[in-house]
Design an enzyme around this catalytic site. Structure first.
Site, PDB file in Angstrom:
ATOM      1  N   ARG A 100       5.268 -13.476   9.396  1.00 58.59           N
ATOM      2  CA  ARG A 100       5.901 -12.196   9.093  1.00 58.59           C
ATOM      3  C   ARG A 100       7.234 -12.100   9.813  1.00 58.59           C
ATOM      4  O   ARG A 100       7.516 -12.837  10.766  1.00 58.59           O
ATOM      5  CB  ARG A 100       4.991 -11.035   9.445  1.00 58.59           C
ATOM      6  CG  ARG A 100       4.750 -10.837  10.934  1.00 58.59           C
ATOM      7  CD  ARG A 100       3.640  -9.830  11.205  1.00 58.59           C
ATOM      8  NE  ARG A 100       3.974  -8.484  10.765  1.00 58.59           N
ATOM      9  CZ  ARG A 100       3.296  -7.829   9.819  1.00 58.59           C
ATOM     10  NH1 ARG A 100       2.274  -8.364   9.215  1.00 58.59           N
ATOM     11  NH2 ARG A 100       3.635  -6.608   9.488  1.00 58.59           N
ATOM     12  N   GLU A 121       0.873  -1.170   0.000  1.00 60.87           N
ATOM     13  CA  GLU A 121       0.000   0.000   0.000  1.00 60.87           C
ATOM     14  C   GLU A 121       0.914   1.225   0.000  1.00 60.87           C
ATOM     15  O   GLU A 121       1.796   1.329   0.856  1.00 60.87           O
ATOM     16  CB  GLU A 121      -0.883  -0.011   1.259  1.00 60.87           C
ATOM     17  CG  GLU A 121      -1.848   1.150   1.244  1.00 60.87           C
ATOM     18  CD  GLU A 121      -2.802   1.185   2.431  1.00 60.87           C
ATOM     19  OE1 GLU A 121      -2.800   0.237   3.236  1.00 60.87           O
ATOM     20  OE2 GLU A 121      -3.526   2.188   2.538  1.00 60.87           O
ATOM     21  N   LYS A 153       4.182   0.656   9.843  1.00 68.71           N
ATOM     22  CA  LYS A 153       4.295   1.909   9.094  1.00 68.71           C
ATOM     23  C   LYS A 153       3.781   3.091   9.916  1.00 68.71           C
ATOM     24  O   LYS A 153       4.305   4.194   9.820  1.00 68.71           O
ATOM     25  CB  LYS A 153       3.529   1.803   7.767  1.00 68.71           C
ATOM     26  CG  LYS A 153       4.422   1.289   6.641  1.00 68.71           C
ATOM     27  CD  LYS A 153       3.741   1.333   5.294  1.00 68.71           C
ATOM     28  CE  LYS A 153       2.835   0.141   5.107  1.00 68.71           C
ATOM     29  NZ  LYS A 153       2.372  -0.028   3.722  1.00 68.71           N
TER      30      LYS A 153
HETATM   31  P1  ATP Z   1       1.642  -1.898   7.997  1.00 69.05           P
HETATM   32  O1  ATP Z   1       0.627  -2.753   8.676  1.00 69.05           O
HETATM   33  O2  ATP Z   1       2.775  -1.493   8.856  1.00 69.05           O
HETATM   34  O3  ATP Z   1       1.049  -0.760   7.219  1.00 69.05           O
HETATM   35  P2  ATP Z   1       1.485  -3.691   5.881  1.00 69.05           P
HETATM   36  O4  ATP Z   1       1.790  -5.098   6.114  1.00 69.05           O
HETATM   37  O5  ATP Z   1       0.050  -3.331   5.861  1.00 69.05           O
HETATM   38  O6  ATP Z   1       2.300  -2.837   6.921  1.00 69.05           O
HETATM   39  P3  ATP Z   1       1.686  -3.383   3.082  1.00 69.05           P
HETATM   40  O7  ATP Z   1       2.202  -2.269   2.273  1.00 69.05           O
HETATM   41  O8  ATP Z   1       0.244  -3.689   3.006  1.00 69.05           O
HETATM   42  O9  ATP Z   1       2.143  -3.120   4.584  1.00 69.05           O
HETATM   43  O10 ATP Z   1       2.528  -4.695   2.810  1.00 69.05           O
HETATM   44  C1  ATP Z   1       2.835  -5.166   1.529  1.00 69.05           C
HETATM   45  C2  ATP Z   1       3.215  -6.611   1.621  1.00 69.05           C
HETATM   46  O11 ATP Z   1       4.341  -6.786   2.470  1.00 69.05           O
HETATM   47  C3  ATP Z   1       2.086  -7.444   2.201  1.00 69.05           C
HETATM   48  O12 ATP Z   1       1.892  -8.556   1.350  1.00 69.05           O
HETATM   49  C4  ATP Z   1       2.581  -7.862   3.547  1.00 69.05           C
HETATM   50  O13 ATP Z   1       2.167  -9.148   3.864  1.00 69.05           O
HETATM   51  C5  ATP Z   1       4.102  -7.805   3.396  1.00 69.05           C
HETATM   52  N1  ATP Z   1       4.718  -7.492   4.682  1.00 69.05           N
HETATM   53  C6  ATP Z   1       4.581  -6.376   5.400  1.00 69.05           C
HETATM   54  N2  ATP Z   1       5.255  -6.445   6.559  1.00 69.05           N
HETATM   55  C7  ATP Z   1       5.852  -7.664   6.575  1.00 69.05           C
HETATM   56  C8  ATP Z   1       6.681  -8.360   7.514  1.00 69.05           C
HETATM   57  N3  ATP Z   1       7.045  -7.802   8.674  1.00 69.05           N
HETATM   58  N4  ATP Z   1       7.112  -9.590   7.179  1.00 69.05           N
HETATM   59  C9  ATP Z   1       6.748 -10.154   6.013  1.00 69.05           C
HETATM   60  N5  ATP Z   1       5.968  -9.569   5.105  1.00 69.05           N
HETATM   61  C10 ATP Z   1       5.507  -8.342   5.368  1.00 69.05           C
HETATM   62 MG    MG Z   2      -1.472  -3.313   4.597  1.00 65.25          MG
END
Ligand code: ATP
Ligand code: MG
Length: 585
Positions: free
Chosen positions: A294, A59, A304
């Site tokens: 994760r 995102e 984030k």
């Molecule tokens: P936040 O919740 O902090 O905003 P997010 O996971 O929602 O982070 P996205 O931009 O939606 O962030 O993530 C893009 C991709 O990266 C998703 O498929 C998510 O599963 C993966 N991802 C994010 N954080 C991790 C992590 N700590 N370990 C593995 N994969 C991750």
């Molecule tokens: Mg997300």
């Protein structure tokens, strides 16, 4: 897909799934029209040249961090290893926090990590917002078929009627309204007739399901907000849980990998795809969702929201602050793309949540750089060493390998002169036991230069040592026949004072004093390490071309890189990426 191929991959449960699917020919009949689309587009295509399709769906509401790197390496890496394609998809369904700045930063970092979304000449970079129209048409199809309805309850009322883990939810009075009525209201919602939060489009599944995600989840909410790509075209926006499976299906994704917290969403993911396929909207075979654990890294935060707070409240300099676990921060700090890929490879993939110690990341950097990094000398806490029996007008060249793992490879050269910079800590007037460096009467080797015997020091009025004195032993120069005639127990590094290059050197420590700054109900802001960045004025070996993107090993001190923002050719600013050994444990 990456510029470099990695060593033979270690198997894991996701590889097993893919291999079984390929063996069973589960995705062999897939068609691909060269672009994403509903069944009508996809069925007009030809056999998909990609064995599998995966996607990395960030995102664009912040910068990528080390957790994302795990997902990037996994998705792009699996596509590469099985002759598939990995799509970069911006999941931009949430207008409020998304910005073009983040889109550019994400593209920059995925490329930097060494991955690319081109497959067979096609650029697989997509935006969920490009699917808003087709997604909306799908929603109308669901309404017409009786699978969705407009609920005129507020968001709060919907939440309250959802029930709990132990009690079922209650049906909304609008649940069984005629499809035409829902359709008319959905169109009115889209046309902007209603304010935010007054009604929503809901899937009609099961208010008594033990899985709360299936209790008539919301598909569309009203949100009068401008979107960074579609502007004011829309005032209803799809919920993530509805948009995501549709995006995967439109793009012909075969394996949709997400983190474990989405496991309970999988039945809903499958429900949406099955209904749309029955209605002839989506092409078979449909994508499947799989979950993996994760990455949780100690001593950092990777949410984030928390990263944004650190940036916006000025606790750090920006998203690329070298202390942050953002990829932009790690790059600025001196991490190489290969070291991050190596780290992710070592993590592996599993279904069990775990916490990885920060030192694992540092070790991957050392292991990547040790065989390849150029060596040089730096002095961080300088004190002058005067070789009293060495003529002031003499300059003698010394040589050393650029990398000691290749002693016969490229050599570097630097001058030996009467006045040298050494580390203050390499001299003690009263040495403790087992101290083998400079103290009055002791002999040490000046690395790649001569053996010297310490004769004493000069102090200022406060008793602080200002200069160390020594005499060199002729015939002991490194690389000459007599070099090993005199035995010494200590070797120290040095730089000719007349030739040394001044530099600001930034030494970093953990950003948080607590290994788990965001666990439990801790306030992570109160756990910031006040000494996470220390700046010193030091000296570099002449000949060090400090430029961002090239990480050096400064002997005995660690790995260093020129700061990509603040460093100037004539005024280098150098970041320490990591020490040579784990000094934290
Ligand atoms: P936040 O919740 O902090 O905003 P997010 O996971 O929602 O982070 P996205 O931009 O939606 O962030 O993530 C893009 C991709 O990266 C998703 O498929 C998510 O599963 C993966 N991802 C994010 N954080 C991790 C992590 N700590 N370990 C593995 N994969 C991750
Ligand atoms: Mg997300």
């Amino acid at each position: 897909m990456t510029t470099e191929s990695s060593p033979a991959p270690v198997s894991n449960f996701l590889r097993t799934i893919i291999e079984n699917d390929l063996k069973a020919g589960r995705y062999a009949q897939r068609l691909w029209a060269g672009r994403p689309g509903p069944a009508s587009v996809r069925m007009a295509g030809s056999a998909d040249p990609a064995n599998i399709r995966t996607r990395f769906p960030p995102e664009p509401n912040g910068y990528l961090h080390i957790g994302h790197a795990k997902s990037i390496c996994l998705n792009f890496g699996l596509a590469r290893d099985y002759q598939g394609a990995c799509h970069l998809r911006f999941d931009d369904t949430n207008p409020e926090k998304e910005e073009d700045e983040y889109v550019h930063a994400i593209i920059d970092m995925v490329r930097w990590l060494g991955f690319d979304w081109t497959h067979e000449g096609q650029t697989n970079c997509y935006y969920a917002s490009d699917y808003f129209e087709v997604m909306y048409q799908f929603a109308e199809a669901l309404v017409t078929a009786g699978h969705a309805y407009v609920d005129e309850h507020s968001a709060e009322e919907i939440r309250q009627a959802r029930g709990t883990l132990t009690e079922p939810g209650t049906d909304s009075p609008w649940r069984d309204r005629p499809a035409e009525e829902s359709l008319a209201q959905l169109r009115a919602m889209r046309d902007g007739k209603y304010p935010d939060g007054t009604m929503a489009l809901r899937a009609r599944i099961d208010m008594a399901s033990p899985n709360i995600n299936l209790r008539d989840p919301v598909l569309y909410r009203i949100r009068h907000a401008a979107h960074h790509r579609t502007g004011d075209a829309w005032c209803i926006y799809p919920m993530y849980s509805w948009a995501h499976p549709v995006e995967d299906a439109l793009e012909g994704i075969t394996h949709s990998f997400c983190t474990l917290e989405f496991e309970d969403q999988r039945p809903y993911y499958d429900w949406i795809l099955a209904r749309l396929a029955e209605l002839g909207q989506l092409a078979q075979p449909l994508p499947h969702q799989y979950e993996f654990a994760r990455l949780n890294l100690s001593y950092v935060v990777t949410s984030k929201r928390k990263l944004r707070q650190l940036v916006e409240e000025g606790h750090v300099q920006g998203w690329d602050d070298p202390r942050l676990p953002t990829l932009a921060g790690l790059r600025r700090r001196g991490y190489t793309p290969a070291s991050i890929r190596l780290f992710c490879e070592r993590l592996g993939v599993s279904k069990a949540d775990s916490r990885i110690d920060y030192s694992t990341l540092e070790q991957a950097l050392r292991d990547d750089l040790d065989p390849i990094a150029s060596r040089a000398v730096a002095v961080l806490d300088p004190i002058k060493l005067v070789i009293t029996n060495f003529p002031a007008d003499r300059t003698e060249p010394c040589t050393a390998p650029v990398n000691p793992h290749e002693p016969d490879g490229a050599q570097r050269s630097f001058p030996f002169t009467r006045e040298l910079w050494i580390e203050r800590d390499d001299f003690r007037e009263d040495p403790p036991r087992k101290y083998f460096r400079l103290f009055p009467g002791n002999t040490v080797r000046l690395k790649y230069g001569y053996i010297v015997r310490c004769t004493g020091c000069v102090k200022d009025s406060e008793g602080r040592v200002t200069e160390v004195h020594a005499e060199y032993l002729p015939d002991t120069k490194s690389g000459t026949p007599g070099a090993s005639a005199v035995k010494v127990k200590g070797t120290i590094t040095w730089i000719s004072a007349a030739h040394a290059v001044p530099a600001e050197i930034r030494l970093y420590d953990r950003l948080f004093t607590d290994a788990h700054p965001d666990s439990g109900d801790k306030d992570f802001l109160t756990l910031i390490n006040p000494e996470s960045c220390r700046s010193v004025q030091g000296w570099l070996e002449p000949g060090v071309q400090a430029e961002p993107g090239v990480t050096w090993q400064f002997e005995r001190l660690g790995y260093f890189v020129a700061d990509r923002i603040d460093s100037r050719i004539d005024q280098p600013v150098i970041n320490r990426a990591t020490t040579l050994r784990d000094t934290w444990a």
